[in-house]
Design a protein around this motif. Structure first.
Motif, PDB file in Angstrom:
ATOM      1  N   ASP A  70      61.547  27.534  40.598  1.00 36.21           N
ATOM      2  CA  ASP A  70      62.866  27.344  40.803  1.00 36.21           C
ATOM      3  C   ASP A  70      64.056  26.195  40.494  1.00 36.21           C
ATOM      4  O   ASP A  70      65.221  27.028  39.900  1.00 36.21           O
ATOM      5  N   THR A  71      63.978  24.705  40.585  1.00 35.73           N
ATOM      6  CA  THR A  71      64.734  24.136  40.362  1.00 35.73           C
ATOM      7  C   THR A  71      63.931  24.188  38.538  1.00 35.73           C
ATOM      8  O   THR A  71      65.412  24.555  38.042  1.00 35.73           O
ATOM      9  N   PHE A  72      63.338  24.773  38.087  1.00 39.36           N
ATOM     10  CA  PHE A  72      64.150  24.708  36.587  1.00 39.36           C
ATOM     11  C   PHE A  72      64.651  26.421  36.874  1.00 39.36           C
ATOM     12  O   PHE A  72      66.470  26.227  35.372  1.00 39.36           O
ATOM     13  N   LEU A  73      65.305  27.421  37.263  1.00 38.02           N
ATOM     14  CA  LEU A  73      65.990  28.437  37.136  1.00 38.02           C
ATOM     15  C   LEU A  73      67.510  27.677  37.521  1.00 38.02           C
ATOM     16  O   LEU A  73      68.092  27.698  36.896  1.00 38.02           O
ATOM     17  N   ALA A  74      67.175  26.674  38.668  1.00 42.65           N
ATOM     18  CA  ALA A  74      68.570  26.089  38.955  1.00 42.65           C
ATOM     19  C   ALA A  74      69.576  25.665  37.882  1.00 42.65           C
ATOM     20  O   ALA A  74      69.999  25.854  37.678  1.00 42.65           O
ATOM     21  N   ILE A  75      68.492  24.486  36.920  1.00 41.85           N
ATOM     22  CA  ILE A  75      68.693  23.666  35.436  1.00 41.85           C
ATOM     23  C   ILE A  75      69.159  24.591  34.617  1.00 41.85           C
ATOM     24  O   ILE A  75      70.489  24.423  33.676  1.00 41.85           O
ATOM     25  N   ALA A  76      68.536  25.623  34.256  1.00 36.77           N
ATOM     26  CA  ALA A  76      68.368  26.212  33.278  1.00 36.77           C
ATOM     27  C   ALA A  76      69.433  26.970  32.543  1.00 36.77           C
ATOM     28  O   ALA A  76      70.737  26.982  32.098  1.00 36.77           O
ATOM     29  N   SER A  77      69.986  27.978  34.277  1.00 36.56           N
ATOM     30  CA  SER A  77      71.071  28.663  34.602  1.00 36.56           C
ATOM     31  C   SER A  77      72.735  27.091  34.630  1.00 36.56           C
ATOM     32  O   SER A  77      73.252  27.768  34.108  1.00 36.56           O
ATOM     33  N   ARG A  78      72.478  26.521  35.133  1.00 39.17           N
ATOM     34  CA  ARG A  78      73.697  25.941  35.293  1.00 39.17           C
ATOM     35  C   ARG A  78      73.907  25.515  33.777  1.00 39.17           C
ATOM     36  O   ARG A  78      74.665  25.169  33.362  1.00 39.17           O
ATOM     37  N   HIS A  79      72.905  25.053  32.837  1.00 38.52           N
ATOM     38  CA  HIS A  79      73.034  24.114  31.661  1.00 38.52           C
ATOM     39  C   HIS A  79      74.000  25.502  30.967  1.00 38.52           C
ATOM     40  O   HIS A  79      75.512  25.632  30.091  1.00 38.52           O
ATOM     41  N   GLY A 113      80.110  15.129  25.810  1.00 39.72           N
ATOM     42  CA  GLY A 113      78.845  14.912  26.574  1.00 39.72           C
ATOM     43  C   GLY A 113      79.374  15.110  27.880  1.00 39.72           C
ATOM     44  O   GLY A 113      79.013  15.535  28.903  1.00 39.72           O
ATOM     45  N   THR A 114      80.569  14.503  28.842  1.00 40.90           N
ATOM     46  CA  THR A 114      81.550  14.470  29.578  1.00 40.90           C
ATOM     47  C   THR A 114      81.540  15.062  29.559  1.00 40.90           C
ATOM     48  O   THR A 114      81.914  16.053  30.845  1.00 40.90           O
ATOM     49  N   ARG A 115      82.491  16.486  28.862  1.00 36.97           N
ATOM     50  CA  ARG A 115      82.966  17.668  29.326  1.00 36.97           C
ATOM     51  C   ARG A 115      81.743  18.613  29.715  1.00 36.97           C
ATOM     52  O   ARG A 115      82.257  19.681  30.547  1.00 36.97           O
ATOM     53  N   LEU A 116      80.587  19.055  28.585  1.00 36.17           N
ATOM     54  CA  LEU A 116      79.809  19.682  29.537  1.00 36.17           C
ATOM     55  C   LEU A 116      78.662  19.268  30.802  1.00 36.17           C
ATOM     56  O   LEU A 116      79.019  20.417  31.932  1.00 36.17           O
ATOM     57  N   HIS A 117      79.157  17.746  30.972  1.00 35.45           N
ATOM     58  CA  HIS A 117      78.368  17.530  32.403  1.00 35.45           C
ATOM     59  C   HIS A 117      79.051  17.822  33.519  1.00 35.45           C
ATOM     60  O   HIS A 117      78.665  18.415  35.086  1.00 35.45           O
ATOM     61  N   HIS A 118      80.899  17.892  33.239  1.00 34.73           N
ATOM     62  CA  HIS A 118      81.368  17.962  34.437  1.00 34.73           C
ATOM     63  C   HIS A 118      81.257  19.607  34.600  1.00 34.73           C
ATOM     64  O   HIS A 118      81.424  20.260  35.961  1.00 34.73           O
ATOM     65  N   ALA A 119      81.422  20.374  33.431  1.00 29.22           N
ATOM     66  CA  ALA A 119      81.188  21.745  34.061  1.00 29.22           C
ATOM     67  C   ALA A 119      79.818  21.836  34.515  1.00 29.22           C
ATOM     68  O   ALA A 119      79.733  23.486  35.231  1.00 29.22           O
ATOM     69  N   GLU A 120      78.569  22.050  34.320  1.00 31.63           N
ATOM     70  CA  GLU A 120      77.284  21.408  34.978  1.00 31.63           C
ATOM     71  C   GLU A 120      77.520  21.216  36.158  1.00 31.63           C
ATOM     72  O   GLU A 120      77.492  22.221  36.978  1.00 31.63           O
ATOM     73  N   LEU A 121      78.227  20.118  36.745  1.00 30.59           N
ATOM     74  CA  LEU A 121      78.256  20.561  38.037  1.00 30.59           C
ATOM     75  C   LEU A 121      79.365  21.412  38.966  1.00 30.59           C
ATOM     76  O   LEU A 121      78.999  22.077  40.091  1.00 30.59           O
ATOM     77  N   THR A 122      80.067  22.452  38.496  1.00 32.38           N
ATOM     78  CA  THR A 122      80.742  23.534  39.024  1.00 32.38           C
ATOM     79  C   THR A 122      80.495  24.406  38.480  1.00 32.38           C
ATOM     80  O   THR A 122      81.081  25.834  38.472  1.00 32.38           O
ATOM     81  N   SER A 123      78.642  24.607  37.675  1.00 28.89           N
ATOM     82  CA  SER A 123      78.116  26.163  37.449  1.00 28.89           C
ATOM     83  C   SER A 123      77.428  27.135  38.325  1.00 28.89           C
ATOM     84  O   SER A 123      76.733  25.823  38.975  1.00 28.89           O
ATOM     85  N   PRO A 124      77.240  27.544  37.679  1.00 30.83           N
ATOM     86  CA  PRO A 124      75.907  28.812  38.996  1.00 30.83           C
ATOM     87  C   PRO A 124      74.649  28.399  38.895  1.00 30.83           C
ATOM     88  O   PRO A 124      74.221  27.984  37.828  1.00 30.83           O
ATOM     89  N   THR A 125      74.219  27.982  38.943  1.00 30.18           N
ATOM     90  CA  THR A 125      72.489  28.070  39.334  1.00 30.18           C
ATOM     91  C   THR A 125      71.451  28.784  39.952  1.00 30.18           C
ATOM     92  O   THR A 125      70.196  28.626  40.160  1.00 30.18           O
ATOM     93  N   ARG A 126      72.401  30.099  40.030  1.00 31.69           N
ATOM     94  CA  ARG A 126      71.389  31.120  39.732  1.00 31.69           C
ATOM     95  C   ARG A 126      71.845  32.318  37.833  1.00 31.69           C
ATOM     96  O   ARG A 126      72.751  32.146  37.891  1.00 31.69           O
ATOM     97  N   PRO A 127      70.887  32.563  37.531  1.00 35.40           N
ATOM     98  CA  PRO A 127      71.221  33.744  35.958  1.00 35.40           C
ATOM     99  C   PRO A 127      72.343  34.908  37.035  1.00 35.40           C
ATOM    100  O   PRO A 127      71.942  35.599  37.997  1.00 35.40           O
ATOM    101  N   HIS A 128      73.088  35.075  36.005  1.00 36.66           N
ATOM    102  CA  HIS A 128      74.078  35.945  36.598  1.00 36.66           C
ATOM    103  C   HIS A 128      74.251  36.567  35.051  1.00 36.66           C
ATOM    104  O   HIS A 128      75.657  36.675  34.271  1.00 36.66           O
ATOM    105  N   PRO A 129      73.768  37.582  34.343  1.00 38.50           N
ATOM    106  CA  PRO A 129      73.346  37.657  33.546  1.00 38.50           C
ATOM    107  C   PRO A 129      74.634  39.343  32.849  1.00 38.50           C
ATOM    108  O   PRO A 129      75.125  39.543  32.142  1.00 38.50           O
ATOM    109  N   TRP A 130      75.094  39.786  34.285  1.00 38.64           N
ATOM    110  CA  TRP A 130      75.858  41.204  34.232  1.00 38.64           C
ATOM    111  C   TRP A 130      77.389  40.980  34.373  1.00 38.64           C
ATOM    112  O   TRP A 130      77.976  41.710  34.418  1.00 38.64           O
ATOM    113  N   ILE A 131      77.902  39.382  34.446  1.00 41.35           N
ATOM    114  CA  ILE A 131      79.063  38.976  35.177  1.00 41.35           C
ATOM    115  C   ILE A 131      79.692  39.441  33.540  1.00 41.35           C
ATOM    116  O   ILE A 131      79.042  38.908  32.791  1.00 41.35           O
TER     117      ILE A 131
END
Length: 215
Positions: free
Chosen positions: A40-49, A139-157
């Protein structure tokens, strides 16, 4: 200045490490859910990034002269990768869509798609290398985006444009609710110069050990 490529290489290293932990995790009869945390931790990090790259970086490349095809290739690959991540989630929680798929097959697909996406992300960073973004550090732009990104995969949105940005915002609110309801601990996005501020106790509580990397 911290470069986007450097931050991406750090994140890719962390994703590969998390994937190795997740794919080797096993439950047993006494502790049948012990493997959930690593996966679940891998899923959260991968989905968010992945969502953050789609939202914050890919549009910049799409707007470059000659950058449309590269951005299109990345967006297609990132969606395929997200579909593979959704199979992990489905298999972990017993969905009928994936319950009969063997774990080795699922992890092999995730590794393949992760490798593809990582290579394309570095190409995106290379394409942006000589562009003038004023005082903004990508790099900071990406970091800030990650902080507000989904933590689960949503391939169909939706993934692109205003609709994609809005859909990810809604998905993030839903994910945040379930993260809180399930007591899910999601480590902070990795930046190679940010990790040293976390003490050993913080790393333990976030299930985010990186002690060996700093020794």
């Amino acid at each position: 200045m911290i470069t986007l490529a450097h931050d991406l290489e750090t994140t890719h290293h962390d994703l590969q490490y998390r994937l190795a932990l997740a794919s080797s995790a096993r439950g047993d009869r006494r502790h049948p859910r012990d493997h959930y945390t690593a996966i679940d931790t891998f899923l959260a990090i991968a989905s968010r990034h992945n969502a953050a790259m789609v939202d914050a970086i890919a549009p910049l490349v799409r707007d470059l002269p000659g950058g449309h095809d590269l951005a299109h290739d990345y967006l297609a690959a990132s969606r395929t990768y997200e579909e593979a991540l959704s199979q992990v989630k489905a298999r972990l929680y017993g969905s009928s869509y994936a319950v009969n798929r063997p774990w080795p097959e699922i992890w092999a697909e995730v590794r393949r798609e992760l490798d593809t996406v990582c290579a394309l992300e570095l190409r995106l960073a290379e394409a942006l290398l000589d562009e003038d973004h004023g005082t903004e550090d990508l790099g900071t732009r990406l970091h800030h985006a990650e902080l507000t990104s989904p933590t689960r995969p949503h391939p169909w949105i939706p993934h692109q444009g205003v609709a994609g940005h809005f859909a990810r915002a809604v998905a993030r609110r839903i994910d945040r609710f379930w993260d809180a309801a399930e007591g899910r601990m999601v480590p902070e996005p990795v930046r190679h110069h940010d990790r040293t501020h976390q003490g050993k106790l913080t790393q333990y509580l976030l299930a985010d050990p990186h002690l060996d990397e700093e020794e």
